[in-house]
Design an enzyme around this catalytic site. Structure first.
Site, mmCIF file in Angstrom:
data_model
loop_
_atom_site.group_PDB
_atom_site.id
_atom_site.type_symbol
_atom_site.label_atom_id
_atom_site.label_comp_id
_atom_site.label_asym_id
_atom_site.label_seq_id
_atom_site.Cartn_x
_atom_site.Cartn_y
_atom_site.Cartn_z
ATOM 1 N N LYS A 176 0.852 -1.195 0.000
ATOM 2 C CA LYS A 176 0.000 0.000 0.000
ATOM 3 C C LYS A 176 0.886 1.242 0.000
ATOM 4 C CE LYS A 176 -1.677 3.123 2.605
ATOM 5 N NZ LYS A 176 -1.898 4.114 1.572
ATOM 6 N N GLU A 251 9.480 2.439 10.845
ATOM 7 C CA GLU A 251 10.540 3.434 10.596
ATOM 8 C C GLU A 251 9.842 4.781 10.581
ATOM 9 O OE1 GLU A 251 13.523 2.534 10.812
ATOM 10 O OE2 GLU A 251 13.188 0.378 10.643
ATOM 11 N N GLU A 386 8.941 17.195 14.850
ATOM 12 C CA GLU A 386 9.296 17.050 13.441
ATOM 13 C C GLU A 386 8.420 18.003 12.624
ATOM 14 O OE1 GLU A 386 8.108 13.493 11.223
ATOM 15 O OE2 GLU A 386 10.144 13.372 10.463
HETATM 16 P P1 NAD Z 1 1.982 8.980 7.090
HETATM 17 O O1 NAD Z 1 2.192 8.308 8.392
HETATM 18 O O2 NAD Z 1 0.914 10.001 6.983
HETATM 19 O O3 NAD Z 1 1.657 7.900 5.964
HETATM 20 C C1 NAD Z 1 2.505 6.769 5.748
HETATM 21 C C2 NAD Z 1 1.664 5.657 5.123
HETATM 22 O O4 NAD Z 1 0.696 5.224 6.076
HETATM 23 C C3 NAD Z 1 0.890 6.074 3.880
HETATM 24 O O5 NAD Z 1 0.874 5.003 2.965
HETATM 25 C C4 NAD Z 1 -0.493 6.341 4.436
HETATM 26 O O6 NAD Z 1 -1.528 6.208 3.484
HETATM 27 C C5 NAD Z 1 -0.609 5.259 5.499
HETATM 28 N N1 NAD Z 1 -1.585 5.565 6.541
HETATM 29 C C6 NAD Z 1 -2.101 6.775 6.884
HETATM 30 N N2 NAD Z 1 -2.973 6.628 7.907
HETATM 31 C C7 NAD Z 1 -3.004 5.307 8.213
HETATM 32 C C8 NAD Z 1 -3.694 4.540 9.193
HETATM 33 N N3 NAD Z 1 -4.537 5.107 10.053
HETATM 34 N N4 NAD Z 1 -3.451 3.215 9.230
HETATM 35 C C9 NAD Z 1 -2.586 2.636 8.381
HETATM 36 N N5 NAD Z 1 -1.901 3.298 7.431
HETATM 37 C C10 NAD Z 1 -2.115 4.621 7.341
HETATM 38 O O7 NAD Z 1 3.403 9.573 6.658
HETATM 39 P P2 NAD Z 1 3.784 10.415 5.371
HETATM 40 O O8 NAD Z 1 3.236 11.795 5.522
HETATM 41 O O9 NAD Z 1 3.459 9.646 4.146
HETATM 42 O O10 NAD Z 1 5.381 10.448 5.499
HETATM 43 C C11 NAD Z 1 6.052 11.338 6.325
HETATM 44 C C12 NAD Z 1 6.533 10.671 7.593
HETATM 45 O O11 NAD Z 1 7.292 9.536 7.270
HETATM 46 C C13 NAD Z 1 7.450 11.569 8.398
HETATM 47 O O12 NAD Z 1 7.140 11.462 9.763
HETATM 48 C C14 NAD Z 1 8.828 10.989 8.133
HETATM 49 O O13 NAD Z 1 9.799 11.237 9.119
HETATM 50 C C15 NAD Z 1 8.517 9.545 8.003
HETATM 51 N N6 NAD Z 1 9.568 8.862 7.258
HETATM 52 C C16 NAD Z 1 10.414 8.030 7.947
HETATM 53 C C17 NAD Z 1 11.444 7.385 7.264
HETATM 54 C C18 NAD Z 1 12.384 6.449 8.002
HETATM 55 O O14 NAD Z 1 13.013 5.633 7.353
HETATM 56 N N7 NAD Z 1 12.477 6.540 9.316
HETATM 57 C C19 NAD Z 1 11.609 7.576 5.892
HETATM 58 C C20 NAD Z 1 10.731 8.421 5.236
HETATM 59 C C21 NAD Z 1 9.701 9.054 5.921
#
Ligand code: NAD
Length: 488
Positions: A176, A251, A386
């Site tokens: 996903k 992560e 963040e």
């Molecule tokens: P997000 O948490 O909003 O979304 C990540 C994924 O989770 C997406 O596919 C989203 O559709 C899904 N998602 C959203 N709500 C959900 C729920 N309730 N249940 C299950 N899945 C759900 O994050 P984002 O805005 O896409 O990415 C930014 C974040 O990702 C930042 O916090 C960043 O630091 C983190 N990030 C971490 C790493 C790492 O390796 N540590 C790398 C890249 C990004």
């Protein structure tokens, strides 16, 4: 440009969501430019994807690992061939500047090749046992159906570094991607399909996270989920997954410091800190968001940072001269502007930038001028939370000891840098900093594809991705003793 019509990929077939519903994805640099429409799937699509992955699992795990690796090699060739087009798609869909997008396409192919080669390496170990007649060994076996949930900020590299090890170690996958990067994810899956992946081995389901992310996490046939994204979503997922005993890898976010000591090369530090803060508009988990500087060099560093910020080119991600493109969405723009307003309300002083900008040619777009804040308190929201935008805070400290304390004084622990010419300080920093990635005279951002990657404290679930570390999450260990039927 022509609009795309993207579909789910389930059991080897491209298909619409069961509901027939879809959403439009706009270009964040020009919001009237529609990239295409993508399915709004629900739990029914997840059920079908999991069923397809479950059905494909026995034959896939029975295939030799080198045969699985050969498919990844072909997929890497496909990615390399389509790289320039994929980079343009990624730049239009997520706003990532084209030069960074091209580098990511190359990196995604490199990641597939690394994991293809994992198939040729050891999947276990042989031990000497107490019984001299017996053969005692461990074998890494796959988990089963694995869920992969990824963010939009590295729409090729993160799916690659999760999906490639899942597959090469013999798991089948339900993937996903983020809604904001679904078209790029679809192009990635298409390369794997074209490379000859059997139907059902990799399934793509697109739609809202709350709906299908949760459906994947709750599905009893999904034995493990690897997630990269925000801490808020990660903790919701963790509750669902741990309640039913599934394996989980998280992560998460970062609040990465660059500590600049009085003996540092300030020109080098300035350049790497600014790039670390603003590339991909600061939307990197490893982005530099705090500059912690020894008082003796506070003034000269601040002047250099200010000068370098004023040279940053903000603009069209497809323009090769652009350093900073738009934020990915209206939601992100609102969140970043809101964080800066909170910081200012708490007393942080804005030295430069932070205002909303219009898109190339004056169109709507989610642009913000990179912002530099000065004399930020370590307790400020700008220093603790963040932001995930091009915002950098300068925090002056007395000395190295205070620098380490401030650097470690946040809940995150993903990456960290120190700028110094002193070996003793460099070694002490590497030892004492709470971070999974440490750079001496380097950027906080960026990772090599063949070494372990992950954070400490709230930045991860103590797991590591990439390189040989990936085998830990995507396999389980079996310990086998073989004795002769009778011992003479
Ligand atoms: P997000 O948490 O909003 O979304 C990540 C994924 O989770 C997406 O596919 C989203 O559709 C899904 N998602 C959203 N709500 C959900 C729920 N309730 N249940 C299950 N899945 C759900 O994050 P984002 O805005 O896409 O990415 C930014 C974040 O990702 C930042 O916090 C960043 O630091 C983190 N990030 C971490 C790493 C790492 O390796 N540590 C790398 C890249 C990004």
């Amino acid at each position: 440009m022509e609009q795309m019509r993207m579909q789910n990929f389930i059991g080897g077939e491209w298909q619409d969501a069961e509901s027939g519903a879809w959403y439009e994805r706009e270009n964040p640099a020009r919001t009237r430019d529609i990239i295409g429409r993508a399915p709004l799937s629900d739990a029914r699509d997840v059920d079908r994807a999991v069923a397809a992955a479950k059905a494909a699992y026995p034959a896939w795990r029975a295939m030799s690992a080198p045969a699985r690796g050969a498919i990844l090699h072909r997929a890497a060739d496909c990615l390399a061939a389509k790289g320039p087009d994929l980079a343009v798609l990624m730049a239009r869909e997520t706003g990532k500047p084209i030069v960074e997008a091209e580098a990511e396409a190359v990196r995604a192919a490199d990641i597939l090749r690394f994991f293809a080669a994992e198939a040729e390496r050891s999947f276990g170990e042989v031990y000497e046992g107490r019984d001299a007649q017996a053969l005692l060994y461990t074998r890494r076996t796959p988990l089963g159906v694995v869920g992969i949930i990824s963010p939009w900020n590295f729409p090729l590299a993160i799916p690659a570094w999760k999906i490639a090890p899942s597959l090469v170690f013999g798991n089948t996958v339900v993937f996903k991607p983020s809604r904001e990067a679904a078209h790029t994810a679809g192009a990635f899956v298409a390369c794997l399909a074209e490379a000859g992946l059997p139907p059902g081995v990799l399934n793509l389901v697109v739609g809202g996270g709350e709906t299908i992310g949760q459906a994947i996490a709750a599905h009893p046939d999904v034995v493990a989920v690897s997630f990269t994204g925000s801490n808020a979503v990660g903790s919701t997922l963790a509750q669902t997954l741990t309640a039913r005993g599934a394996k989980i890898q998280l992560e998460l976010g970062g609040k990465n410091p660059a500590v600049v000591l009085a003996d540092a090369d300030l020109d080098l530090a300035t350049e790497l800190i600014v790039l670390g803060a603003v590339q991909n508009a600061g939307q990197r988990c490893t982005a530099t968001s705090r500059v912690i500087v020894e008082r003796d060099v506070y003034e000269p560093l601040r002047e250099r940072l200010l000068e370098r910020f004023s040279e940053i080119t903000v603009g069209d991600p497809l323009d090769r001269g652009t350093l900073v493109g738009p934020l990915v969405s209206a939601q992100r723009l609102k969140a970043v502007l809101g964080m800066m307003a909170r910081g200012e309300a708490e007393g942080a002083k804005r030295l430069y930038g932070g205002e909303r900008l219009s898109g190339p040619g004056g169109e709507d777009g989610y642009f913000v001028r990179p912002a530099l804040f000065d004399a930020v308190s370590p307790e400020s929201v700008l220093a603790q939370e963040e932001i995930f935008g091009p915002v950098l805070s300068i925090i002056p400290v007395r000395d190295f000891e205070e620098g380490i304390a401030v650097a470690n004084g946040v809940r995150y622990g993903l990456s960290a840098a120190v700028f110094t010419n002193r070996l003793d300080r460099a070694l002490a920093f590497a030892e004492r900093i709470d971070a999974g990635v440490v750079r001496i005279n380097g950027q906080t951002a960026g990772v090599e594809p063949h070494v372990p990657f992950g954070g400490m404290k709230a930045s991860s679930s103590y797991s590591r991705e990439q390189g040989r570390a990936a085998i830990e999450f995507f396999t389980q260990t079996k310990t086998v003793t073989i004795r002769p039927p009778s011992v003479s």
